[in-house]
Design an enzyme around this catalytic site. Structure first.
Site, PDB file in Angstrom:
ATOM      1  N   GLU A 158       0.811  -1.219   0.000  1.00 10.73           N
ATOM      2  CA  GLU A 158       0.000   0.000   0.000  1.00 10.73           C
ATOM      3  C   GLU A 158       0.843   1.268   0.000  1.00 10.73           C
ATOM      4  O   GLU A 158       0.466   2.283  -0.579  1.00 10.73           O
ATOM      5  CB  GLU A 158      -0.949   0.025   1.203  1.00 10.73           C
ATOM      6  CG  GLU A 158      -2.096  -0.976   1.115  1.00 10.73           C
ATOM      7  CD  GLU A 158      -1.745  -2.330   1.668  1.00 10.73           C
ATOM      8  OE1 GLU A 158      -0.542  -2.571   1.941  1.00 10.73           O
ATOM      9  OE2 GLU A 158      -2.655  -3.162   1.827  1.00 10.73           O
ATOM     10  N   PHE A 174     -11.768  -6.912  14.082  1.00 11.13           N
ATOM     11  CA  PHE A 174     -10.705  -7.428  13.230  1.00 11.13           C
ATOM     12  C   PHE A 174     -10.318  -6.380  12.184  1.00 11.13           C
ATOM     13  O   PHE A 174     -11.182  -5.812  11.519  1.00 11.13           O
ATOM     14  CB  PHE A 174     -11.164  -8.718  12.539  1.00 11.13           C
ATOM     15  CG  PHE A 174     -10.133  -9.253  11.586  1.00 11.13           C
ATOM     16  CD1 PHE A 174      -8.882  -9.666  12.052  1.00 11.13           C
ATOM     17  CD2 PHE A 174     -10.388  -9.314  10.224  1.00 11.13           C
ATOM     18  CE1 PHE A 174      -7.917 -10.135  11.175  1.00 11.13           C
ATOM     19  CE2 PHE A 174      -9.423  -9.782   9.342  1.00 11.13           C
ATOM     20  CZ  PHE A 174      -8.191 -10.196   9.817  1.00 11.13           C
ATOM     21  N   GLN A 175      -9.053  -6.122  12.085  1.00 16.14           N
ATOM     22  CA  GLN A 175      -8.484  -5.143  11.151  1.00 16.14           C
ATOM     23  C   GLN A 175      -9.044  -3.734  11.356  1.00 16.14           C
ATOM     24  O   GLN A 175      -9.151  -2.958  10.411  1.00 16.14           O
ATOM     25  CB  GLN A 175      -8.652  -5.590   9.696  1.00 16.14           C
ATOM     26  CG  GLN A 175      -7.822  -6.824   9.405  1.00 16.14           C
ATOM     27  CD  GLN A 175      -7.634  -7.106   7.936  1.00 16.14           C
ATOM     28  OE1 GLN A 175      -8.529  -6.848   7.128  1.00 16.14           O
ATOM     29  NE2 GLN A 175      -6.478  -7.640   7.587  1.00 16.14           N
ATOM     30  N   LYS A 215     -17.327  -0.396   5.688  1.00  7.50           N
ATOM     31  CA  LYS A 215     -17.820  -1.398   4.737  1.00  7.50           C
ATOM     32  C   LYS A 215     -19.318  -1.249   4.473  1.00  7.50           C
ATOM     33  O   LYS A 215     -19.770  -1.351   3.333  1.00  7.50           O
ATOM     34  CB  LYS A 215     -17.521  -2.796   5.293  1.00  7.50           C
ATOM     35  CG  LYS A 215     -17.868  -3.905   4.328  1.00  7.50           C
ATOM     36  CD  LYS A 215     -17.462  -5.275   4.882  1.00  7.50           C
ATOM     37  CE  LYS A 215     -17.659  -6.345   3.804  1.00  7.50           C
ATOM     38  NZ  LYS A 215     -17.271  -7.672   4.300  1.00  7.50           N
ATOM     39  N   MET A 237      24.808   7.629   1.634  1.00  7.91           N
ATOM     40  CA  MET A 237      24.704   8.890   2.373  1.00  7.91           C
ATOM     41  C   MET A 237      25.044   8.660   3.850  1.00  7.91           C
ATOM     42  O   MET A 237      25.629   9.535   4.497  1.00  7.91           O
ATOM     43  CB  MET A 237      23.299   9.471   2.202  1.00  7.91           C
ATOM     44  CG  MET A 237      23.175  10.909   2.646  1.00  7.91           C
ATOM     45  SD  MET A 237      24.370  11.993   1.829  1.00  7.91           S
ATOM     46  CE  MET A 237      23.365  12.738   0.548  1.00  7.91           C
TER      47      MET A 237
HETATM   48  C1  LIG Z   1      12.826   5.132   4.965  1.00  9.56           C
HETATM   49  C2  LIG Z   1      14.160   5.720   5.261  1.00  9.56           C
HETATM   50  N1  LIG Z   1      14.985   5.105   6.141  1.00  9.56           N
HETATM   51  C3  LIG Z   1      16.205   5.629   6.393  1.00  9.56           C
HETATM   52  C4  LIG Z   1      16.620   6.772   5.806  1.00  9.56           C
HETATM   53  C5  LIG Z   1      17.998   7.365   6.128  1.00  9.56           C
HETATM   54  N2  LIG Z   1      18.827   7.367   4.918  1.00  9.56           N
HETATM   55  C6  LIG Z   1      18.993   8.463   4.170  1.00  9.56           C
HETATM   56  S1  LIG Z   1      19.965   8.203   2.838  1.00  9.56           S
HETATM   57  C7  LIG Z   1      20.244   6.614   3.282  1.00  9.56           C
HETATM   58  C8  LIG Z   1      21.121   5.722   2.456  1.00  9.56           C
HETATM   59  C9  LIG Z   1      20.524   5.391   1.144  1.00  9.56           C
HETATM   60  O1  LIG Z   1      21.298   4.375   0.560  1.00  9.56           O
HETATM   61  P1  LIG Z   1      21.124   3.998  -0.949  1.00  9.56           P
HETATM   62  O2  LIG Z   1      19.700   3.749  -1.247  1.00  9.56           O
HETATM   63  O3  LIG Z   1      22.063   2.899  -1.299  1.00  9.56           O
HETATM   64  O4  LIG Z   1      21.518   5.341  -1.691  1.00  9.56           O
HETATM   65  P2  LIG Z   1      22.961   6.039  -1.778  1.00  9.56           P
HETATM   66  O5  LIG Z   1      23.022   7.045  -0.678  1.00  9.56           O
HETATM   67  O6  LIG Z   1      23.990   4.979  -1.622  1.00  9.56           O
HETATM   68  O7  LIG Z   1      22.961   6.677  -3.114  1.00  9.56           O
HETATM   69  C10 LIG Z   1      19.564   6.299   4.461  1.00  9.56           C
HETATM   70  C11 LIG Z   1      19.608   4.991   5.127  1.00  9.56           C
HETATM   71  C12 LIG Z   1      15.714   7.398   4.918  1.00  9.56           C
HETATM   72  N3  LIG Z   1      16.007   8.559   4.321  1.00  9.56           N
HETATM   73  N4  LIG Z   1      14.515   6.844   4.656  1.00  9.56           N
END
Ligand SMILES: Cc1ncc(C[n+]2csc(CCOP(=O)(O)OP(=O)(O)O)c2C)c(N)n1
Ligand SMILES: [Mg+2]
Lengths: 182, 574
Positions: free
Chosen positions: B52, B114-115, B164, B481
């Site tokens: 979703e 439920f749900q 529903k 990052m």
């Molecule tokens: C849902 C979510 N969880 C954690 C983060 C924290 N976060 C920001 S950038 C990142 C790394 C992303 O890694 P990747 O998808 O490999 O992209 P890259 O930075 O390597 O290009 C994380 C964990 C986030 N922004 N969103």
């Protein structure tokens, strides 16, 4: 600082939740809040006291204005408005001090609304500082319990209620309804 | 039986049709079964996603790429709670979405059925407004109100929770022609006096800069923005949400400001004496340390949301209104007062020269290497193929920043990313929505190896719908990052940052019946990208890039934006 805002709100489910939700999400502390319906039963009046940094006052009003169920927002912190609070005080009295308590209440313009061998229930209204004082005095007579309503206010200026007009939805009313269902 | 006796499910579909909805993204469940039954022989297209959250991200992709309201559908309880992240995302980026959720039968509400989940309560803070429809009679009105709220003023997500029994009840359906939301006030026109003052300030300024954001895109004000920039001949920056609001190739455009913004943008935003802020919110990622931000500048701030004006930075000329309408009037005002242009033109010419010098001093330039693919190289190749015309949906992380820096956009609504929330898992499902809305356009999903793995289930959706989305995984083997911050601010103690066991893309795509491959050599990159684009269906291209590259320039968190780190520290000889 304490900011007093008065809201005119549509009586819709969740309206109170929306108001308190926005205040808490934005980190404003609610000191007191009262709600009751108005002359128009479809609308409610909320009086809210929030503790905010003075720089945030305008922002609080703007955030309240964004709520779709809120019809009008007024900042009644200062300016022409009557601000009152109600306190109900239960005070334990002895045969010796009963008369003195009643006299004291009279001086403050408060009145006993219940009386028993244990003591009195006293109703007082006024601005918050006056109530603070009165409660202090009552406490000096004996064990007391207090329920306060929080500030309610009415503006002394007629503020014109500006409402959004109905909107014609640009809907394709010619769309065929082909459905016949049980 | 009268011809318009219909059940709630059918009435809902009728209302959606009247709102000109052509596709909804959803996932069924117990309480929405009556609705799915009505969909069975209804012409409205339903796209079955695999989670979703992705239904809502796809609806956002649809909305962001078209400006129309995106629609998603989920069941009660777990279906509704799965929407939450994407609703917050739409809220933060002001994207018009209508989310419809099923709810347990009205009689069971409040019984921990439920749900059952308190969807109305849970989504109160992540929607612009939400509704719980308790009676069928209220349904048509509510649906049209939801679309109206989502798409007007500052756009945003609106959720309608429908029990529903409301889907099942029947009534005589009469179409709604008017809606009335007395407390919903939208000011679009802008105050004439303030607009005149703005024009005055502009001609008085010596170092003006145009700071344009997502509000330009939402208002469809690109043409007006361009006219303003050219009329004043001021340098212009677009925020991460505003990219494409101004053609990237425009001579006055100096890229994005903020944490990973261009040197010229951040210097100009610091030295300016007049910020013309249009549909922006002075976000912390743009301003850096607020106290040090644009210390000499007066501010003209145009926004449709009065609460944004003065929230982070006091405006000297606040203008509440729709960016398109206000800019049209401001441009007229500038035309009428064109005789004043000369007053400070010499100073402004000097300012333009200074900005140009900053651009030449530290341009945003891609890195290349002959033995590994640099991330910037990848983005500039995608840029070459796109030619400023493709839809690019980014996920969140380093790849998002490099894509923003190196891919150009000739038009608005081509660059789709999760700006305010920074929600990993956004990019690929958003591309699904964008491709559904734009079947003939080239759509890239540029994702990291981390974020992609949050969206893998949707490979089934692109296969199933045969959507020619080009999924480009910028694979650096890391949560890049995170690794960058751990390297720079935590002594390179890489904790939970390495991504081991990325699936073989050829096998992965193959398992869903389409093509995928890995490319590792710089000399093969161009051909690999071209092959991906030439493929009529979806394509999964896994691009191995140098693992330890960092995004620069970078403003450390809490720093002033003119205190950028421009490049990695040079290695010292041992
Ligand atoms: C849902 C979510 N969880 C954690 C983060 C924290 N976060 C920001 S950038 C990142 C790394 C992303 O890694 P990747 O998808 O490999 O992209 P890259 O930075 O390597 O290009 C994380 C964990 C986030 N922004 N969103
Ligand atoms: Mg990565």
């Amino acid at each position: 600082m304490l900011q007093l805002i008065s809201l005119l709100v549509e009586n819709k489910p969740g309206a109170l939740l929306r108001v308190t939700g926005v205040l808490s999400a934005r980190g404003y502390n609610i000191e007191s809040l009262t709600v009751a319906s108005t002359l128009d039963p479809e609308l409610s009046r909320m009086s809210i006291v929030v503790d905010v940094d003075p720089s945030q006052r305008a922002q609080v009003i703007k955030q309240m204005n964004k709520l779709i169920n809120v019809l009008q927002v007024s900042d009644l912190t200062e300016g022409p408005a009557v601000r009152r609070e109600l306190a109900l005080i239960r005070v334990r009295a002895t045969p010796q001090n009963r008369a003195a308590i009643l006299k004291e209440a009279e001086i403050f313009g408060a009145r006993a609304v219940d009386s028993s061998v244990e003591g009195f229930a006293i109703e007082a209204t006024g601005d918050s500082e006056k109530l603070d004082e009165f409660i202090e005095v009552m406490k000096s007579y004996g064990e007391s319990e207090v329920t306060r309503s929080g500030l309610v206010a009415v503006s002394l200026e007629a503020k014109k209620l500006k409402l959004a007009p109905p909107v014609k939805k640009d809907l394709d009313l010619e769309t065929k309804t082909d459905g016949v269902l049980k | 039986m009268s011809a318009n006796l219909m059940n709630g499910a059918r009435i809902l579909l009728e209302c959606l049709t009247r709102e000109k909805v052509d596709v909804i993204f959803g996932y069924p469940g117990g309480v929405t079964l009556p609705l799915y039954d009505a969909l069975y022989d209804h012409p409205l297209k339903h796209v079955l996603v695999r989670h979703e959250q992705n239904a809502c991200f796809a609806a956002e992709g649809y909305a962001r790429s078209t400006g129309k309201v995106g629609v998603c559908l989920a069941t009660s309880g777990p279906g509704a709670t799965n929407l939450v992240t994407a609703l917050v995302d739409a809220m933060m980026d002001s994207i018009p979405v209508v989310a419809i959720t099923g709810q347990v039968t009205t009689k069971l509400i409040g019984s921990d059925a439920f749900q059952e989940a308190d969807t109305f309560g849970i989504t109160r803070s992540c929607t612009k407004h939400n509704f719980l429809v308790k009676k069928l009679a209220e349904l048509p009105q509510t649906i049209h109100e939801a679309f109206h709220i989502a798409s007007t003023g500052r756009p945003g997500p609106v959720l309608v929770d429908i029990p529903k029994d409301v889907f099942q009840a029947t009534t005589h359906y009469t179409p709604v022609s008017h809606i009335h939301l007395p407390g919903y006030k939208v000011y679009t026109e802008g105050h004439a006096g303030q607009i005149r003052r703005a024009a005055q300030l502009i001609w008085e300024s010596s170092r003006p800069i145009v700071y344009a954001g997502g509000g330009i895109i939402a208002a469809g004000a690109s043409e007006d923005l361009r006219e303003l920039v050219e009329r004043v001949d001021a340098p212009a920056v677009c925020t991460l949400m505003g990219l494409g609001g101004m053609p990237s190739g425009h001579p006055n455009f100096i890229s994005m400001p903020g944490m990973h913004g261009s040197y010229a943008s951040n210097m100009a935003m610091t030295e300016t004496d007049l910020i013309i802020a249009l549909g922006v919110r002075f976000d912390d990622r743009v301003t850096g340390r607020l106290a040090a931000f644009a210390p000499h500048a007066k501010v003209i701030h145009v926004d449709i949301d009065p609460a944004e004006i003065g929230k982070n930075r006091t405006a000297d000329v606040p203008i509440v209104g729709d960016c398109q309408k206000v800019l049209e009037k401001l441009n007229q005002e500038l035309r009428d007062s064109a005789d004043q242009k000369e007053r400070n033109e010499a100073a402004r010419a000097g300012w333009r020269a200074r900005v140009r010098d900053w651009m030449h001093e530290h341009p945003l330039e891609p890195e290349f290497s002959s033995d590994e693919i640099k991330p910037q190289h990848l983005m500039s190749e995608i840029d070459r193929i796109s030619g400023g015309e493709a839809i690019v949906c980014a996920d969140v992380g380093q790849h998002q920043m490099w894509a923003a820096q190196f891919i150009r956009f000739n038009h608005p609504r081509l660059w789709l990313n999760s700006g305010g929330l920074g929600a990993m898992g956004f990019g690929f499902p958003a591309a699904i929505g964008a491709q559904m809305a734009n079947p003939d356009k080239l759509v890239f999903a540029i994702v990291g190896d981390g974020g992609f793995q949050m969206s893998i289930p949707e490979l089934a959706t692109v296969a199933n719908q045969n959507l020619p989305v080009k999924i480009i995984v910028m694979n650096n083997g890391y949560l890049g990052m995170i690794r960058q911050w751990q390297e720079l601010f935590y002594n390179n103690r890489l904790s939970a940052a390495e991504l081991i066991s990325f699936p073989d893309p050829e096998k992965l795509a193959g398992a869903y019946g389409f093509k995928g491959r890995t490319v590792e050599k710089p000399q093969h990159l161009r051909a690999a990208l071209e092959a991906a684009v030439a493929e009529p269906g979806p394509y999964l291209l896994n691009v191995r890039v140098s693992p330890f590259e960092n995004v620069y320039p970078m403003v450390p968190a809490g720093g002033a934006i003119n205190e950028m780190v421009l490049a990695p520290p040079q290695p010292v000889e041992a």
